[in-house]
Design a protein around this motif. Structure first.
Motif, PDB file in Angstrom:
ATOM      1  N   VAL A 148       0.568  -1.095  -0.128  1.00 35.44           N
ATOM      2  CA  VAL A 148      -0.099   0.047   0.001  1.00 35.44           C
ATOM      3  C   VAL A 148       1.046   1.186   0.128  1.00 35.44           C
ATOM      4  N   GLN A 149       2.020   1.356   1.102  1.00 35.76           N
ATOM      5  CA  GLN A 149       2.660   2.434   0.795  1.00 35.76           C
ATOM      6  C   GLN A 149       3.796   2.621  -0.353  1.00 35.76           C
ATOM      7  N   ALA A 150       4.188   1.608  -0.908  1.00 37.70           N
ATOM      8  CA  ALA A 150       4.879   1.626  -2.316  1.00 37.70           C
ATOM      9  C   ALA A 150       4.008   1.997  -3.360  1.00 37.70           C
ATOM     10  N   THR A 151       2.647   1.872  -3.333  1.00 39.91           N
ATOM     11  CA  THR A 151       1.993   2.174  -4.733  1.00 39.91           C
ATOM     12  C   THR A 151       1.197   3.636  -4.162  1.00 39.91           C
ATOM     13  N   THR A 152       1.545   4.126  -3.294  1.00 43.41           N
ATOM     14  CA  THR A 152       0.647   5.181  -2.809  1.00 43.41           C
ATOM     15  C   THR A 152       1.497   6.504  -2.421  1.00 43.41           C
ATOM     16  N   MET A 153       2.458   6.435  -1.801  1.00 43.42           N
ATOM     17  CA  MET A 153       3.527   7.385  -1.211  1.00 43.42           C
ATOM     18  C   MET A 153       4.006   8.151  -2.481  1.00 43.42           C
TER      19      MET A 153
END
Length: 311
Positions: A226-231
């Motif tokens: 989630v963090q890798a695809t949004t941040m």
């Protein structure tokens, strides 16, 4: 005398507890189970949600998913407290500067409201679903819920509706804080456009959440994905930094992904007065295309069984 009465009362209670069950107990899921050591009970006065039709069952499932989200400390923090905290920090520290949104010069405090609103929608609809669905599947919860008489469509739609309710609550909180805390008012037409954008954006990112969750085979990998695809997209999609300060290459890259279109639609609604000028059909169309594509991937990849059992 008092001691005798107490002993008689305890003896009577023990007989009631150990009294054998002669009839099954009705549970909320609609199944009959035998619960040792209890009397026959009919839940909710014989008015089970399943017996009142699909709509009542959907409402019951949505309420259950809402309670589960509100009782989850991690979900409460990232869905409610974290966006509010970011709005307070960004608007207080950087809000006195100016930027340009759709040709209109606005203060940065106004810019951050729709940007952080977009982030909160993505956090609830995409990040929350990826983590919760992957965790529920890998721990066997989805398998057990699928074994209940509730149809699969009710389970999926109930979770999607609960996510929509959460994003509406979060949007209301952010807009109220912006209005009374930073004097960022939005016209009635803009509020209508924001409402439609929140609806379309929530459904689009919920479909993306189900699609990505179907590809994750480990609970530990859900949050990092989630963090890798949004941040990275938050930085180049107009969520935290105005896109006019970015190079053409980064702007072109951001335009491919739905984050930029959600943020752009919300930014437009925040600076326009009439409903027709505040609504962005192009950005909503891109979100709809992403939703349809993600829905197809989710239908293809989604599984109710843990990855170890499905392998």
């Amino acid at each position: 005398m008092i001691l005798i009465i107490v002993k008689l009362f305890r003896a009577w209670r023990s007989r009631q507890v150990t009294k054998p069950v002669t009839e099954p107990v009705m549970v909320a899921a609609g199944r009959q189970v035998t619960k040792p050591g209890t009397e026959p009970v009919m839940v909710a006065a014989n008015r089970l949600a399943a017996s009142r039709g699909p709509a009542a069952l959907l409402i019951h499932q949505t309420g259950y998913d809402l309670r589960a989200s509100f009782r989850n400390p991690r979900a409460r923090f990232f869905t409610f407290f974290f966006p509010v905290l970011l709005l307070l920090i960004f608007a207080s520290v950087f809000g006195h500067g100016t930027t340009v949104v759709d040709g209109v010069t606005v203060k940065l405090s106004r810019f951050y409201v729709p940007g952080i609103l977009a982030m909160s929608i993505i956090t609830a609809a995409y990040g929350g679903l990826v983590v919760s669905v992957a965790t529920a599947r890998e721990t066997g919860v989805l398998k057990r819920r699928r074994a209940t008489p509730a149809p699969a469509a009710v389970l999926v739609c109930g979770q999607a509706l609960s996510t929509l309710v959460i994003t509406v609550i979060m949007a209301t909180i952010l807009l109220v804080i912006a209005r009374f805390g930073y004097h960022v008012g939005i016209a009635a037409g803009g509020l209508g456009a924001i409402a439609i954008t929140v609806l379309v954006g929530t459904l689009a990112f919920a479909c993306l959440g189900y699609a990505v969750a179907g590809m994750i085979g480990s609970v530990d990998a859900a949050q990092p994905i989630v963090q890798a695809t949004t941040m990275p997209l938050y930085f180049i999609s107009g969520v935290w930094i105005p896109t006019q300060h970015l190079g053409s290459t980064l702007r072109s890259l951001a335009a491919v992904f739905p984050v930029q279109h959600l943020a752009a639609a919300l930014h437009l609604a925040s600076v326009r007065g009439s409903f027709t000028s505040a609504l962005s059909p192009q950005d909503l169309a891109v979100l709809a295309v992403w939703a349809i594509g993600a829905l197809g991937v989710a239908a293809w990849r989604f599984s109710w069984l843990p990855s170890t059992a499905a392998a």
